[in-house]
Structures are given as C-alpha cells and as structure tokens.
Write an enzyme that holds these catalytic residues in place. Structure first.
Site, PDB file in Angstrom:
ATOM      1  N   TYR A  50     -38.990  74.059  21.588  1.00 21.09           N
ATOM      2  CA  TYR A  50     -39.954  75.789  20.722  1.00 21.09           C
ATOM      3  C   TYR A  50     -40.039  76.539  21.876  1.00 21.09           C
ATOM      4  CZ  TYR A  50     -39.687  72.120  17.027  1.00 21.09           C
ATOM      5  OH  TYR A  50     -39.569  70.910  15.949  1.00 21.09           O
ATOM      6  N   LYS A  61     -37.087  83.514  29.286  1.00 27.84           N
ATOM      7  CA  LYS A  61     -36.874  82.680  29.875  1.00 27.84           C
ATOM      8  C   LYS A  61     -36.242  82.161  29.943  1.00 27.84           C
ATOM      9  CE  LYS A  61     -41.173  82.084  33.133  1.00 27.84           C
ATOM     10  NZ  LYS A  61     -42.227  82.009  33.204  1.00 27.84           N
ATOM     11  N   ASP A 208     -47.115  66.350  11.578  1.00 32.80           N
ATOM     12  CA  ASP A 208     -47.224  66.754  10.346  1.00 32.80           C
ATOM     13  C   ASP A 208     -47.425  65.421   9.089  1.00 32.80           C
ATOM     14  OD1 ASP A 208     -48.381  69.417  10.131  1.00 32.80           O
ATOM     15  OD2 ASP A 208     -45.874  70.385  10.775  1.00 32.80           O
ATOM     16  N   HIS A 275     -41.806  71.276  26.230  1.00 29.44           N
ATOM     17  CA  HIS A 275     -41.868  72.203  27.592  1.00 29.44           C
ATOM     18  C   HIS A 275     -40.865  71.963  28.644  1.00 29.44           C
ATOM     19  CE1 HIS A 275     -43.053  72.130  31.648  1.00 29.44           C
ATOM     20  NE2 HIS A 275     -44.011  73.049  31.192  1.00 29.44           N
ATOM     21  N   ASP A 322     -12.600  49.495  11.815  1.00 30.41           N
ATOM     22  CA  ASP A 322     -12.835  50.170  10.541  1.00 30.41           C
ATOM     23  C   ASP A 322     -12.636  51.432  10.177  1.00 30.41           C
ATOM     24  OD1 ASP A 322     -15.025  50.655  11.416  1.00 30.41           O
ATOM     25  OD2 ASP A 322     -16.219  48.986   9.969  1.00 30.41           O
TER      26      ASP A 322
END
Length: 342
Positions: A50, A61, A208, A275, A322
């Site tokens: 993020y 960056k 959350d 990070h 399989d």
C-alpha cells in the site's frame, strides 16, 4: 468402474476446454460451472504494498520497488480531508510513473458505504491516460455492491476502448461479508462474463474484521484462523487469488516470515504489506520452491504425453492424477512464468 470412467471422461473434456481457453483454470466440481469468464495473463500478487495516494514522494518511489503489486490508496491510508488530493495525485502518477512491466498497477478506491467518495474516486482516476491494471474495492459486504461497481465503471469508461476488462480485487472485512462471500464471488463471476471488470482476487482485511467482531489481535493471529481459512477456501473454489492479512509489526521480520509461510501453506497466493522492507520476505515465502517447480513441470509433461497416447487415468510418482492436481501444477508454472522478468 463408473467413477473411473466419469473421471477420465471429465478430465478429457476439461483438457479440451483448457486448451481452447489458453489453460485458464477450471474447477472439477460442476463439470465445472465455475470458470474464468475471460482469458488474461496471470498477475502475481505475492506482495501487495500500500502507498498513500496523497503522498507524492512515496508514490514516486514505486518504480524502484520490487513488489509484484503496488496499491495506490484512496481509502484507509488517507485522511478524510486529503481524499481529493489523493485521487488527483494518483491520476497524475498513473500517467507519469514508468513502472516495471511485471508490477501490477493497482488503485484502491474508497468504500461503497460512502458512495459519494467512491464515485468521485472513479470519475477522477479513470481520466488517466494509463488506467490502473487492477481496481481494488474495499469493504464489500453483499453481492449488490459489485453491481454498483460495474455500473459506475461503465459510466466513467463509456468513452474508452479497453482491450480487455479491468481486473477487480475485492476486500472481505466484516462478519457479514464472510457469511455472504460465496454469493458475492458468484455474482462477481457472473458480472465478469460481459462487464467492465474481471474478478481476479480476494483480500482478507483482518484489522477491520477484528474490529467488526470485537476480537483482539494476537501475535499468532489465532483468533483469525476460521476467517482466514474460509476466505482462502471460497476464493479458491472460484479459482481466484487470495491475499492474506497484514503483519502489522513491520520491524518483526521473523514473525512476518513465519506468518507468510503459514499463509502460503493455507493456500493463499500473496500477502498485504505496509513497508518496503517486508516485500522480499513475503515474496520469497509465496514463491514455489525448486522442488515444487520440478514436480509441476514433470507432472504437466507426463499428463500431456499420456493424453496424446489416448489412454485413460494414470499415476505419477505413485499417486493417481486428477484434474485438481493438474491445475495445481499449472498454477505453479503460471506463477514461475509471470515472475521470470523480475
């Protein structure tokens, strides 16, 4: 005898479909009705980093980072009074930044619970000349919310010609979302057949989720075992990527490695990171080992050789082969091919 004949027949039918669809994954469970509605290159997201959309310094960056996926964020990483700045900056950066070809260029909009913010994010960000490769939508709680996303995307992209649908990754972050997950993914796959997006992955939003159910985070995340397993199991039933929880202590390298390997063993395809120092540890954990790659290569070759002979079921290294096992091997090789250029 009937079971053996059914298995061989089904495997042959699915192999033909896989060849016709460029080997897109198809599950055996419904002959199988759950299948990728569109063909596209596999996008690895071993580490999903993020970056706050309002922080131009950090955004610039991004090209120097080695993450599979970088998510330019309009949501949790951005204060309410900086939302407008974030969406405008992301729109500019999408056009200005020269990103490595292997990197997934992703954007996370605000939650549909706040439709004004989410719609404004889409209107601004989709004005970029270089559209994001992946749209990330947080806090999806019910199937109808994906219909909202589809309709709004159609509106903002009405004057654009897309070579293929935008990839969509959704976040599951509440108890009600976990309960509705199967219906959400089923609806998302239906919308992907002829809509503006192709559902490609599911992210487990652990923080959350904990807040929603009143759980306390522990170092071993034992309070989240059920939710983590349900997310990855349901995502894999629909042949979608599953991205695991954040390890919030970015200084704890040993804990990060341990949790990453645990997620990989569960079946997750990647992990959220907050990070840059977390990237290499996470991507190593979610990369197939040399032994796994050799196993996959040999299994696929053995299967193709056996099919060309016109014979039925066969064994490989002492195990009956399989379709789920073959698909697992093919997914390993898809990952390897996708990350070779890094």
């Amino acid at each position: 005898m009937f079971n053996s004949c059914f298995r061989v027949s089904t495997m042959r039918n699915i192999l033909c479909l896989m060849r016709r669809r460029d080997a897109s994954p198809i599950t055996l469970s419904r002959t199988l009705c759950i299948q990728s509605p569109a063909v596209s290159a596999y996008t690895p997201r071993r580490a999903m980093l993020y970056v706050p959309g309002n922080d131009e310094r950090k955004l610039k960056k991004i090209p120097t980072l080695k993450a599979d996926c970088v998510c330019m964020d309009c949501e949790d990483g951005v204060a309410l009074n900086r939302k407008e700045e974030a969406r405008n900056t992301i729109c500019t950066m999408l056009d200005e930044l020269e990103l490595p070809s292997y990197m997934d260029r992703a954007v996370r909009i605000n939650s549909i619970d706040n439709p004004t913010l989410a719609e404004e994010d889409l209107k601004v960000i989709m004005k970029a000349k270089r559209l994001p490769a992946t749209l990330m939508v947080p806090k999806v709680n019910e199937p109808q919310q994906l219909h909202w996303v589809a309709e709004k995307l159609k509106e903002v992209l009405s004057d654009r010609q897309l070579s293929q649908p935008m990839k969509l990754v959704i976040f599951i972050e509440s108890a009600i979302a976990l309960i509705h997950l199967r219906e959400i993914l089923h609806h998302g796959m239906d919308l992907s057949k002829d809509g503006p997006f192709m559902l490609d992955g599911v992210v487990f939003g652990s923080d959350d989720f904990c807040a929603d159910i009143g759980a306390s985070r522990s170092s071993d995340a034992s309070e989240l075992i059920y939710a983590r397993q349900k997310v990855v199991t349901t995502a894999k039933a629909y042949r979608l990527q599953a991205i695991d929880l954040v390890h919030i202590d970015f200084k704890d390298s040993e804990g990060l490695k341990r949790q990453s390997l645990e997620g990989a063993r569960m079946g997750y395809t990647g992990k959220q990171v907050i990070h840059p120092n977390q990237i290499s540890i996470v991507q190593e954990a979610f990369s197939p080992s040399t032994e796994k790659i050799e196993w996959a290569q040999e299994l696929v070759k053995a299967f193709e050789d056996h099919q060309s002979s016109g014979k039925g079921a066969f064994t490989f290294r002492g195990s009956m082969i399989d379709m789920p096992l073959l698909l697992q091997a093919k997914n390993v090789l898809r990952m390897v091919d996708a990350v070779k250029q890094q």
